[in-house]
Design a protein around this motif. Structure first.
Motif, PDB file in Angstrom:
ATOM      1  N   VAL A   1       0.846  -1.187   0.000  1.00 14.14           N
ATOM      2  CA  VAL A   1       0.000   0.000   0.000  1.00 14.14           C
ATOM      3  C   VAL A   1       0.886   1.244   0.000  1.00 14.14           C
ATOM      4  CG1 VAL A   1      -1.766   1.283   1.245  1.00 14.14           C
ATOM      5  CG2 VAL A   1      -1.811  -1.211   1.236  1.00 14.14           C
ATOM      6  N   TYR A   2       0.538   2.197  -0.833  1.00 12.76           N
ATOM      7  CA  TYR A   2       1.290   3.439  -0.863  1.00 12.76           C
ATOM      8  C   TYR A   2       0.332   4.608  -1.098  1.00 12.76           C
ATOM      9  CZ  TYR A   2       0.846   3.293  -5.971  1.00 12.76           C
ATOM     10  OH  TYR A   2       0.345   3.264  -7.245  1.00 12.76           O
ATOM     11  N   TRP A   3       0.857   5.819  -0.937  1.00 10.58           N
ATOM     12  CA  TRP A   3       0.104   7.045  -1.162  1.00 10.58           C
ATOM     13  C   TRP A   3       0.812   7.868  -2.224  1.00 10.58           C
ATOM     14  CZ3 TRP A   3      -4.458   7.806   1.556  1.00 10.58           C
ATOM     15  CH2 TRP A   3      -4.678   6.919   2.615  1.00 10.58           C
ATOM     16  N   GLN A   4       0.095   8.819  -2.781  1.00 14.51           N
ATOM     17  CA  GLN A   4       0.684   9.723  -3.760  1.00 14.51           C
ATOM     18  C   GLN A   4       0.654  11.150  -3.219  1.00 14.51           C
ATOM     19  OE1 GLN A   4      -0.313   8.619  -8.084  1.00 14.51           O
ATOM     20  NE2 GLN A   4      -2.136   7.960  -6.975  1.00 14.51           N
ATOM     21  N   GLN A   5       1.788  11.816  -3.335  1.00 12.01           N
ATOM     22  CA  GLN A   5       1.875  13.209  -2.888  1.00 12.01           C
ATOM     23  C   GLN A   5       2.030  14.120  -4.098  1.00 12.01           C
ATOM     24  OE1 GLN A   5       4.424  14.771   0.550  1.00 12.01           O
ATOM     25  NE2 GLN A   5       5.625  15.394  -1.220  1.00 12.01           N
ATOM     26  N   LEU A   6       1.235  15.159  -4.117  1.00 15.35           N
ATOM     27  CA  LEU A   6       1.325  16.177  -5.159  1.00 15.35           C
ATOM     28  C   LEU A   6       1.680  17.500  -4.501  1.00 15.35           C
ATOM     29  CD1 LEU A   6      -0.964  16.718  -8.192  1.00 15.35           C
ATOM     30  CD2 LEU A   6      -0.484  18.640  -6.687  1.00 15.35           C
ATOM     31  N   LYS A   7       2.724  18.132  -4.997  1.00 18.78           N
ATOM     32  CA  LYS A   7       3.155  19.413  -4.424  1.00 18.78           C
ATOM     33  C   LYS A   7       3.223  20.445  -5.536  1.00 18.78           C
ATOM     34  CE  LYS A   7       6.120  19.549  -1.091  1.00 18.78           C
ATOM     35  NZ  LYS A   7       7.346  19.509  -0.254  1.00 18.78           N
ATOM     36  N   LEU A   8       2.718  21.642  -5.243  1.00 17.43           N
ATOM     37  CA  LEU A   8       2.745  22.693  -6.252  1.00 17.43           C
ATOM     38  C   LEU A   8       2.886  24.059  -5.592  1.00 17.43           C
ATOM     39  CD1 LEU A   8      -0.376  24.135  -6.355  1.00 17.43           C
ATOM     40  CD2 LEU A   8      -0.877  21.813  -7.113  1.00 17.43           C
ATOM     41  N   TRP A   9       3.362  25.007  -6.379  1.00 26.74           N
ATOM     42  CA  TRP A   9       3.534  26.384  -5.942  1.00 26.74           C
ATOM     43  C   TRP A   9       2.467  27.223  -6.637  1.00 26.74           C
ATOM     44  CZ3 TRP A   9       6.959  22.689  -5.842  1.00 26.74           C
ATOM     45  CH2 TRP A   9       7.937  22.677  -4.847  1.00 26.74           C
ATOM     46  N   LEU A  10       1.785  28.080  -5.891  1.00 26.03           N
ATOM     47  CA  LEU A  10       0.704  28.850  -6.490  1.00 26.03           C
ATOM     48  C   LEU A  10       0.510  30.174  -5.773  1.00 26.03           C
ATOM     49  CD1 LEU A  10      -2.783  27.544  -5.362  1.00 26.03           C
ATOM     50  CD2 LEU A  10      -0.679  26.880  -4.230  1.00 26.03           C
ATOM     51  N   LYS A  11      -0.200  31.084  -6.444  1.00 30.50           N
ATOM     52  CA  LYS A  11      -0.593  32.356  -5.850  1.00 30.50           C
ATOM     53  C   LYS A  11      -1.956  32.187  -5.188  1.00 30.50           C
ATOM     54  CE  LYS A  11       2.011  35.096  -9.196  1.00 30.50           C
ATOM     55  NZ  LYS A  11       1.944  36.116 -10.279  1.00 30.50           N
ATOM     56  N   THR A  57       0.518  21.096  -0.566  1.00 31.19           N
ATOM     57  CA  THR A  57       0.818  19.665  -0.597  1.00 31.19           C
ATOM     58  C   THR A  57      -0.477  18.890  -0.402  1.00 31.19           C
ATOM     59  OG1 THR A  57       3.002  20.069   0.375  1.00 31.19           O
ATOM     60  CG2 THR A  57       2.177  17.808   0.420  1.00 31.19           C
ATOM     61  N   ALA A  58      -0.752  17.967  -1.319  1.00 32.34           N
ATOM     62  CA  ALA A  58      -1.964  17.151  -1.248  1.00 32.34           C
ATOM     63  C   ALA A  58      -1.577  15.676  -1.259  1.00 32.34           C
ATOM     64  CB  ALA A  58      -2.890  17.459  -2.420  1.00 32.34           C
ATOM     65  N   ILE A  59      -2.312  14.880  -0.481  1.00 32.55           N
ATOM     66  CA  ILE A  59      -2.068  13.446  -0.402  1.00 32.55           C
ATOM     67  C   ILE A  59      -3.260  12.709  -1.001  1.00 32.55           C
ATOM     68  CG2 ILE A  59      -1.585  11.491   1.118  1.00 32.55           C
ATOM     69  CD1 ILE A  59       0.638  13.561   1.058  1.00 32.55           C
ATOM     70  N   PHE A  60      -2.965  11.732  -1.867  1.00 31.16           N
ATOM     71  CA  PHE A  60      -3.997  10.963  -2.556  1.00 31.16           C
ATOM     72  C   PHE A  60      -3.790   9.466  -2.327  1.00 31.16           C
ATOM     73  CE2 PHE A  60      -3.592  14.889  -4.889  1.00 31.16           C
ATOM     74  CZ  PHE A  60      -4.885  15.204  -5.274  1.00 31.16           C
ATOM     75  N   PRO A  61      -4.869   8.679  -2.408  1.00 31.34           N
ATOM     76  CA  PRO A  61      -4.723   7.217  -2.371  1.00 31.34           C
ATOM     77  C   PRO A  61      -3.926   6.734  -3.582  1.00 31.34           C
ATOM     78  CG  PRO A  61      -7.018   7.880  -2.066  1.00 31.34           C
ATOM     79  CD  PRO A  61      -6.274   9.094  -2.498  1.00 31.34           C
ATOM     80  N   CYS A  62      -3.472   5.499  -3.506  1.00 26.58           N
ATOM     81  CA  CYS A  62      -2.623   4.969  -4.577  1.00 26.58           C
ATOM     82  C   CYS A  62      -3.350   4.868  -5.914  1.00 26.58           C
ATOM     83  CB  CYS A  62      -2.057   3.606  -4.178  1.00 26.58           C
ATOM     84  SG  CYS A  62      -3.324   2.360  -3.815  1.00 26.58           S
ATOM     85  N   ASP A  63      -4.684   4.750  -5.890  1.00 27.33           N
ATOM     86  CA  ASP A  63      -5.422   4.576  -7.140  1.00 27.33           C
ATOM     87  C   ASP A  63      -5.943   5.887  -7.728  1.00 27.33           C
ATOM     88  OD1 ASP A  63      -7.250   5.066  -5.164  1.00 27.33           O
ATOM     89  OD2 ASP A  63      -8.599   3.406  -5.668  1.00 27.33           O
ATOM     90  N   ALA A  64      -5.581   7.021  -7.152  1.00 26.13           N
ATOM     91  CA  ALA A  64      -6.021   8.308  -7.700  1.00 26.13           C
ATOM     92  C   ALA A  64      -5.344   8.561  -9.045  1.00 26.13           C
ATOM     93  CB  ALA A  64      -5.696   9.429  -6.723  1.00 26.13           C
ATOM     94  N   ASP A  65      -6.083   9.155  -9.974  1.00 24.32           N
ATOM     95  CA  ASP A  65      -5.589   9.376 -11.336  1.00 24.32           C
ATOM     96  C   ASP A  65      -4.901  10.737 -11.439  1.00 24.32           C
ATOM     97  OD1 ASP A  65      -5.071   9.368 -14.011  1.00 24.32           O
ATOM     98  OD2 ASP A  65      -7.162   9.534 -14.656  1.00 24.32           O
ATOM     99  N   LEU A  66      -3.647  10.793 -11.019  1.00 21.60           N
ATOM    100  CA  LEU A  66      -2.917  12.059 -11.075  1.00 21.60           C
ATOM    101  C   LEU A  66      -2.483  12.407 -12.498  1.00 21.60           C
ATOM    102  CD1 LEU A  66      -0.696  12.076  -7.863  1.00 21.60           C
ATOM    103  CD2 LEU A  66      -3.098  12.685  -8.175  1.00 21.60           C
ATOM    104  N   LYS A  67      -2.395  11.413 -13.373  1.00 19.96           N
ATOM    105  CA  LYS A  67      -2.004  11.694 -14.757  1.00 19.96           C
ATOM    106  C   LYS A  67      -3.037  12.571 -15.457  1.00 19.96           C
ATOM    107  CE  LYS A  67       0.818   7.566 -15.501  1.00 19.96           C
ATOM    108  NZ  LYS A  67       1.007   6.325 -16.307  1.00 19.96           N
ATOM    109  N   THR A  68      -4.289  12.439 -15.057  1.00 18.88           N
ATOM    110  CA  THR A  68      -5.337  13.301 -15.607  1.00 18.88           C
ATOM    111  C   THR A  68      -5.394  14.626 -14.861  1.00 18.88           C
ATOM    112  OG1 THR A  68      -6.654  11.372 -16.246  1.00 18.88           O
ATOM    113  CG2 THR A  68      -7.811  13.478 -16.073  1.00 18.88           C
TER     114      THR A  68
END
Length: 206
Positions: A1-11, A57-68
């Motif tokens: 089991v793993y998680w996905q982290q998405l990090k971004l810089w924004l205004k 910073t956002a955390i997603f389940p392993c099956d989240a579709d980050l490619k989309t």
């Protein structure tokens, strides 16, 4: 089991739309941090001030579709999109903390908090050995650290201490090791009570 982290810089003005996209995609948590050096002081009731530029910073389940998701976010943030994704392996934090067998943290002039197998400290150091189990309280959190420093520098000899919401018992045990006469450790969580009893026995206090 793993998680996905998405990090971004924004205004800040982009945040509402980005949060909407993240929530639709199934984000389990979203956290914000300052991307510059802007200090936010306590706000008035009903106000939620934001930094002009932020790191999200956002955390997603392993099956989240980050490619989309990533192209949609990139389009929203143009022309200055900066996004990264990371795979996070699930880890038992208790076991990971206990594996740091040589960890010693110092608080104030005398007090040291250590893992069970850390080497002995120099003479004159008051050492508290901790095994937190599933309870909160290792000395690593800033609020716990500040309390430990205060105890080291200000606790009167023979004091009576109440550790309310004791977690691992770290504050009550440290107080006793520093010269308190009595310490009461209170918590509603059974795991915290068990951890406190175990740590009290390790440090030969009661």
């Amino acid at each position: 089991v793993y998680w996905q982290q998405l990090k971004l810089w924004l205004k800040s003005e982009k945040l509402p739309r980005i949060e909407e996209l993240l929530q639709i995609a199934g984000a389990q948590s979203i956290s914000l941090a300052d991307a510059g050096c802007v200090q936010l002081l306590e706000s008035a009731p009903g106000q939620t001030p934001l930094w002009p530029k932020m790191i999200l910073t956002a955390i997603f389940p392993c099956d989240a579709d980050l490619k989309t998701l990533v192209p949609l976010i990139t389009k929203t943030l143009q022309p200055d999109a900066s996004i990264s994704t990371t795979r996070l392996e699930e880890e038992n934090w208790t076991s990971a903390w206990c594996k740091k067998s040589t960890t010693v943290r110092h608080f104030g002039k005398r007090l040291a908090i250590s893992t069970l197998d850390a080497p002995l400290e120099e003479s004159g150091t008051v050492t508290v050995k901790m095994n937190p189990g599933l309870a909160f309280g290792t000395g690593e959190h800033p609020t716990t650290g500040l309390c430990l420093e205060w105890l080291d520098q200000n606790l009167p000899a023979g004091a009576r201490v109440l550790d309310y919401g004791c977690g691992s018992g770290i504050l009550a045990i440290a107080a006793l090791r520093l010269g308190a006469r009595f310490a009461w450790a209170v918590d509603i969580e059974k795991q915290a009570v068990n951890a406190t009893k175990n740590n009290a026995a390790i440090n030969t206090v009661s």
